[in-house]
Design a protein around this motif. Structure first.
Motif, short mmCIF file in Angstrom:
data_model
loop_
_atom_site.label_atom_id
_atom_site.label_comp_id
_atom_site.label_asym_id
_atom_site.label_seq_id
_atom_site.Cartn_x
_atom_site.Cartn_y
_atom_site.Cartn_z
N MET A 149 -2.91 2.12 -5.71
CA MET A 149 -3.19 0.78 -5.44
C MET A 149 -2.63 -0.18 -6.51
O MET A 149 -2.29 0.44 -7.75
CB MET A 149 -4.41 0.50 -5.14
N ALA A 193 -6.06 -0.17 2.25
CA ALA A 193 -5.15 0.70 1.21
C ALA A 193 -3.70 0.67 1.45
O ALA A 193 -3.02 0.47 0.53
CB ALA A 193 -5.61 1.91 1.54
N LEU A 196 -2.56 -2.44 -0.11
CA LEU A 196 -2.75 -2.51 -1.64
C LEU A 196 -1.92 -1.74 -2.36
O LEU A 196 -1.87 -1.40 -3.66
CB LEU A 196 -4.09 -2.36 -2.04
N LYS A 197 -0.74 -0.81 -1.58
CA LYS A 197 -0.15 -0.17 -2.23
C LYS A 197 0.89 -0.79 -3.30
O LYS A 197 1.34 -2.01 -2.75
CB LYS A 197 0.63 0.81 -1.51
#
Length: 200
Positions: A149, A193, A196-197
């Motif tokens: 992240m 997720a 948010l990488k």
């Protein structure tokens, strides 16, 4: 003349009183529960609870302090028991949902907005609230350190917490069918997720 209470006597009665208060507060709402009702629940005189707590708010703060510490311990244990950053995130999320439904009375009272956590009158509650809050960012920091992240861990933790808390409360209120909160938690967490990488 009342007998002298030992530390064990005090601790035992406080624990019994907090257990009764937790159930009554959750069932009726803290505002609808009186010290007299709490005393009757334990079969003691109306004045007995005042030997152990200053007032009803003092009891509510103790109940919530215990709740936040139990909650934090459950999430800390889950994080410590997983190896990879991704596994830690999954374990913490699962522990969150499991705690909420295993301890619904506790969970509801932890987030009772009538008694702020940041209150100088209750430093133990404030410390327990901070500890619980740290469990919401610790696993995010693991993810960031592992390159899974990117972003502000406080903001990311707040997003995941808001989403998880939301689905939990909806199921508790009967707005979602049993088991839906856990399923939605997994779906929302996976979607967040991905967004948010690094480089997403």
């Amino acid at each position: 003349m009342p007998r002298v209470l030992t530390e064990t006597d005090v601790a035992d009665f406080r624990e019994r009183l907090c257990a009764a208060a937790e159930r009554l507060f959750a069932e009726r709402g803290p505002d609808a529960v009186t010290m007299r009702q709490l005393a009757a629940e334990l079969g003691v005189s109306p004045m007995t609870p005042y030997r152990y707590f200053q007032d009803k708010d003092d009891i509510l703060a103790a109940v919530r302090t215990n709740g936040f510490n139990q909650f934090a311990a459950a999430l800390e244990t889950a994080r410590a028991g997983a190896k990879s950053a991704r596994a830690k995130a999954a374990a913490v999320g699962e522990a969150y949902v499991r705690f909420a439904f295993d301890h619904p009375h506790t969970y509801k009272l932890m987030f009772d907005l009538n008694q702020p956590i940041a209150d100088s009158h209750y430093p133990e509650l404030e410390a327990a609230g901070r500890r619980a809050h740290e469990t919401q960012t610790a696993w995010v920091k693991d993810q960031i350190a592992a390159g899974e992240m990117a972003g502000d861990p406080e903001a990311i933790g707040a997003m995941f917490w808001a989403a998880t808390h939301g689905v939990v409360v909806l199921e508790m209120a009967g707005k979602l069918p049993p088991g839906a909160a856990r399923q939605l938690h997994h779906q929302i967490s996976s979607t967040l997720a991905k967004g948010l990488k690094p480089g997403a």
